[in-house]
Each structure stands twice: as C-alpha cells, then as structure tokens.
Design a protein around this motif. Structure first.
Motif, PDB file in Angstrom:
ATOM      1  N   ASN A  43     -11.095  -3.214  -6.396  1.00  0.00           N
ATOM      2  CA  ASN A  43     -12.540  -3.156  -5.857  1.00  0.00           C
ATOM      3  C   ASN A  43     -12.137  -3.892  -4.446  1.00  0.00           C
ATOM      4  O   ASN A  43     -13.125  -4.252  -3.557  1.00  0.00           O
ATOM      5  CB  ASN A  43     -13.504  -3.980  -6.378  1.00  0.00           C
ATOM      6  CG  ASN A  43     -12.847  -5.333  -6.746  1.00  0.00           C
ATOM      7  OD1 ASN A  43     -11.874  -5.975  -6.549  1.00  0.00           O
ATOM      8  ND2 ASN A  43     -14.049  -6.369  -7.162  1.00  0.00           N
ATOM      9  N   GLY A  44     -10.987  -4.158  -3.919  1.00  0.00           N
ATOM     10  CA  GLY A  44     -10.535  -4.859  -2.753  1.00  0.00           C
ATOM     11  C   GLY A  44     -10.336  -3.662  -1.882  1.00  0.00           C
ATOM     12  O   GLY A  44     -10.428  -2.533  -2.273  1.00  0.00           O
ATOM     13  N   ASN A  45      -9.955  -4.004  -0.565  1.00  0.00           N
ATOM     14  CA  ASN A  45      -9.535  -2.912   0.356  1.00  0.00           C
ATOM     15  C   ASN A  45      -8.144  -2.749   0.598  1.00  0.00           C
ATOM     16  O   ASN A  45      -7.523  -3.736   1.320  1.00  0.00           O
ATOM     17  CB  ASN A  45     -10.316  -3.162   1.580  1.00  0.00           C
ATOM     18  CG  ASN A  45     -10.098  -2.240   2.647  1.00  0.00           C
ATOM     19  OD1 ASN A  45      -9.486  -1.070   2.493  1.00  0.00           O
ATOM     20  ND2 ASN A  45     -10.826  -2.427   3.876  1.00  0.00           N
ATOM     21  N   PRO A  46      -7.548  -1.703   0.225  1.00  0.00           N
ATOM     22  CA  PRO A  46      -6.132  -1.449   0.358  1.00  0.00           C
ATOM     23  C   PRO A  46      -5.697  -1.187   1.728  1.00  0.00           C
ATOM     24  O   PRO A  46      -4.361  -1.322   2.007  1.00  0.00           O
ATOM     25  CB  PRO A  46      -5.685  -0.472  -0.509  1.00  0.00           C
ATOM     26  CG  PRO A  46      -7.031   0.518  -0.854  1.00  0.00           C
ATOM     27  CD  PRO A  46      -8.103  -0.649  -0.678  1.00  0.00           C
ATOM     28  N   PHE A  47      -6.631  -0.916   2.702  1.00  0.00           N
ATOM     29  CA  PHE A  47      -6.356  -0.522   4.151  1.00  0.00           C
ATOM     30  C   PHE A  47      -6.210  -1.989   4.946  1.00  0.00           C
ATOM     31  O   PHE A  47      -6.158  -1.800   6.136  1.00  0.00           O
ATOM     32  CB  PHE A  47      -7.398   0.143   4.451  1.00  0.00           C
ATOM     33  CG  PHE A  47      -7.278   1.726   3.973  1.00  0.00           C
ATOM     34  CD1 PHE A  47      -6.474   2.600   4.589  1.00  0.00           C
ATOM     35  CD2 PHE A  47      -8.124   2.016   2.728  1.00  0.00           C
ATOM     36  CE1 PHE A  47      -6.233   3.892   4.268  1.00  0.00           C
ATOM     37  CE2 PHE A  47      -7.927   3.368   2.338  1.00  0.00           C
ATOM     38  CZ  PHE A  47      -7.190   4.260   3.015  1.00  0.00           C
ATOM     39  N   ASP A  48      -6.258  -2.846   4.265  1.00  0.00           N
ATOM     40  CA  ASP A  48      -6.295  -4.407   5.073  1.00  0.00           C
ATOM     41  C   ASP A  48      -5.068  -4.467   5.339  1.00  0.00           C
ATOM     42  O   ASP A  48      -4.054  -4.536   4.368  1.00  0.00           O
ATOM     43  CB  ASP A  48      -6.813  -5.428   4.155  1.00  0.00           C
ATOM     44  CG  ASP A  48      -8.273  -5.578   4.240  1.00  0.00           C
ATOM     45  OD1 ASP A  48      -9.154  -4.958   4.854  1.00  0.00           O
ATOM     46  OD2 ASP A  48      -8.767  -6.583   3.183  1.00  0.00           O
ATOM     47  N   ALA A  49      -4.665  -5.044   6.502  1.00  0.00           N
ATOM     48  CA  ALA A  49      -3.262  -5.406   7.118  1.00  0.00           C
ATOM     49  C   ALA A  49      -2.817  -6.518   6.519  1.00  0.00           C
ATOM     50  O   ALA A  49      -1.487  -6.749   6.213  1.00  0.00           O
ATOM     51  CB  ALA A  49      -3.102  -5.136   8.565  1.00  0.00           C
ATOM     52  N   ASP A  50      -3.439  -7.670   6.492  1.00  0.00           N
ATOM     53  CA  ASP A  50      -3.298  -8.875   6.202  1.00  0.00           C
ATOM     54  C   ASP A  50      -4.060  -9.533   4.804  1.00  0.00           C
ATOM     55  O   ASP A  50      -5.218  -9.101   4.853  1.00  0.00           O
ATOM     56  CB  ASP A  50      -3.365  -9.732   7.546  1.00  0.00           C
ATOM     57  CG  ASP A  50      -2.958  -9.203   8.588  1.00  0.00           C
ATOM     58  OD1 ASP A  50      -1.855  -8.829   8.440  1.00  0.00           O
ATOM     59  OD2 ASP A  50      -3.355  -9.491   9.655  1.00  0.00           O
ATOM     60  N   GLY A  51      -3.258 -10.292   4.074  1.00  0.00           N
ATOM     61  CA  GLY A  51      -4.084 -11.170   2.978  1.00  0.00           C
ATOM     62  C   GLY A  51      -3.272 -11.925   2.377  1.00  0.00           C
ATOM     63  O   GLY A  51      -1.904 -12.157   2.704  1.00  0.00           O
ATOM     64  N   GLY A  52      -3.685 -12.402   1.381  1.00  0.00           N
ATOM     65  CA  GLY A  52      -2.859 -13.271   0.331  1.00  0.00           C
ATOM     66  C   GLY A  52      -3.269 -14.774   0.493  1.00  0.00           C
ATOM     67  O   GLY A  52      -4.377 -14.845   1.157  1.00  0.00           O
ATOM     68  N   SER A  53      -2.663 -15.587  -0.189  1.00  0.00           N
ATOM     69  CA  SER A  53      -2.911 -16.947  -0.284  1.00  0.00           C
ATOM     70  C   SER A  53      -1.650 -17.933  -0.081  1.00  0.00           C
ATOM     71  O   SER A  53      -1.846 -19.066  -0.737  1.00  0.00           O
ATOM     72  CB  SER A  53      -3.738 -17.376  -1.441  1.00  0.00           C
ATOM     73  OG  SER A  53      -3.026 -16.925  -2.736  1.00  0.00           O
ATOM     74  N   ASP A  54      -0.849 -17.707   0.660  1.00  0.00           N
ATOM     75  CA  ASP A  54       0.531 -18.306   0.795  1.00  0.00           C
ATOM     76  C   ASP A  54       0.980 -18.931  -0.637  1.00  0.00           C
ATOM     77  O   ASP A  54       1.528 -20.081  -0.494  1.00  0.00           O
ATOM     78  CB  ASP A  54       0.039 -19.498   1.541  1.00  0.00           C
ATOM     79  CG  ASP A  54      -0.230 -19.159   3.008  1.00  0.00           C
ATOM     80  OD1 ASP A  54      -0.028 -18.220   3.685  1.00  0.00           O
ATOM     81  OD2 ASP A  54      -1.376 -19.894   3.713  1.00  0.00           O
ATOM     82  N   GLY A  55       0.826 -18.133  -1.530  1.00  0.00           N
ATOM     83  CA  GLY A  55       1.441 -18.334  -2.853  1.00  0.00           C
ATOM     84  C   GLY A  55       0.786 -19.349  -3.568  1.00  0.00           C
ATOM     85  O   GLY A  55       1.288 -19.803  -4.778  1.00  0.00           O
TER      86      GLY A  55
END
Length: 152
Positions: free
Chosen positions: A114-126
């Motif tokens: 349900n997220g957007n796979p077209f987002d260029a950036d993301g994550g949470s620094d591990g």
C-alpha cells in the motif's frame, strides 16, 4: 486486496464481470492512470493472473521476490540524486516527486504494497524493521495460483 475477496465470493456473473473489469482497469497500463502492472508487485501480479485468468507478469513478480533484501532492516535509500533515474512531470501521491519507473526492490526502501514504489527516497536509517508480510503475501499468492513451485 479486496479483489481477492470480492471475486472469490461473488456468484452473480454480471457483478463478477464488473469487478473483473475494474481489476483490469487497475492492472493494465492505459497511459491515463498509473497501473499496478508497472509496480512489479508479486502480490498484485499473481492475484491479477489467478483471479482474472488473463496474462500477468509472473517473471517480473518472481524477480522481485528473488531480489528482496533478507535482512528486513529499513535502511535509508536516497535515489533522487542518481544519474540513471528520471522523474514524472508534476507531483504524485502525497505531493512527492515520483520516478518514471520502479527501481528493483533491493535499491529502494522497503514498504508494504500500500506504499508508493515510485518514491525515490525513503527508509529509516536502519532504526526499523520490515515484518516480511509483503514478501510472504506475494510468495504464497504465487504458490496458491500455480505461478511458483511448491518447495518440499
């Protein structure tokens, strides 16, 4: 996700036809709206093929499953500065710039479908972990509908 339940339970042929047409409109690339096919999602691939009987993209789905990072850590991914990516005109979901193509799953931030796979950036620094449910749903949908072999 609702297509599986609706199509599994609906017995009226006319309603079923309408639901299947809706699924086709969501799946197929018409150039008008962003299609699910372009996301290379194992879950949506196998659900579409299994429920509609129409050709899906099982090779794309299997490649995504094989490329999935096994450590499940939500590392920060910065792809907006890559020279090999391009962005769509305007803004996409949540007014974020979107890529013109989906990067391989190993090169982008992990998220559920349900997220957007077209987002260029993301994550949470591990600092976070993915629970693996997105991979499991896609894998078992592939097994259930006969696109993936059952391992013994």
């Amino acid at each position: 996700m609702d297509y599986h339940t609706l199509l599994s339970l609906e017995k009226d042929p006319e309603r079923r036809r309408i639901i299947l047409q809706s699924f086709r409109n969501t799946w197929e690339d018409t150039g008008v709206v962003q299609s699910l096919k372009l996301e290379r999602s194992p879950l949506y691939n196998f659900l579409y093929g299994g429920l509609s009987g129409c050709p899906c993209a099982p090779d794309d789905a299997a490649a995504t499953l094989q490329d999935w990072p096994w450590d499940r850590v939500q590392w920060r991914m910065i792809n907006s500065n890559r020279s090999d990516v391009t962005f769509k005109e305007g803004r996409g979901l949540h007014s974020v710039r979107e890529l013109t193509r989906v990067l391989p799953i190993s090169e982008r931030a992990l998220h559920r479908w349900n997220g957007n796979p077209f987002d260029a950036d993301g994550g949470s620094d591990g600092r976070g972990y993915d629970d693996g449910a997105a991979w499991l749903l896609g894998y078992w949908a592939g097994v259930y509908y006969g696109y993936l072999p059952v391992e013994k």
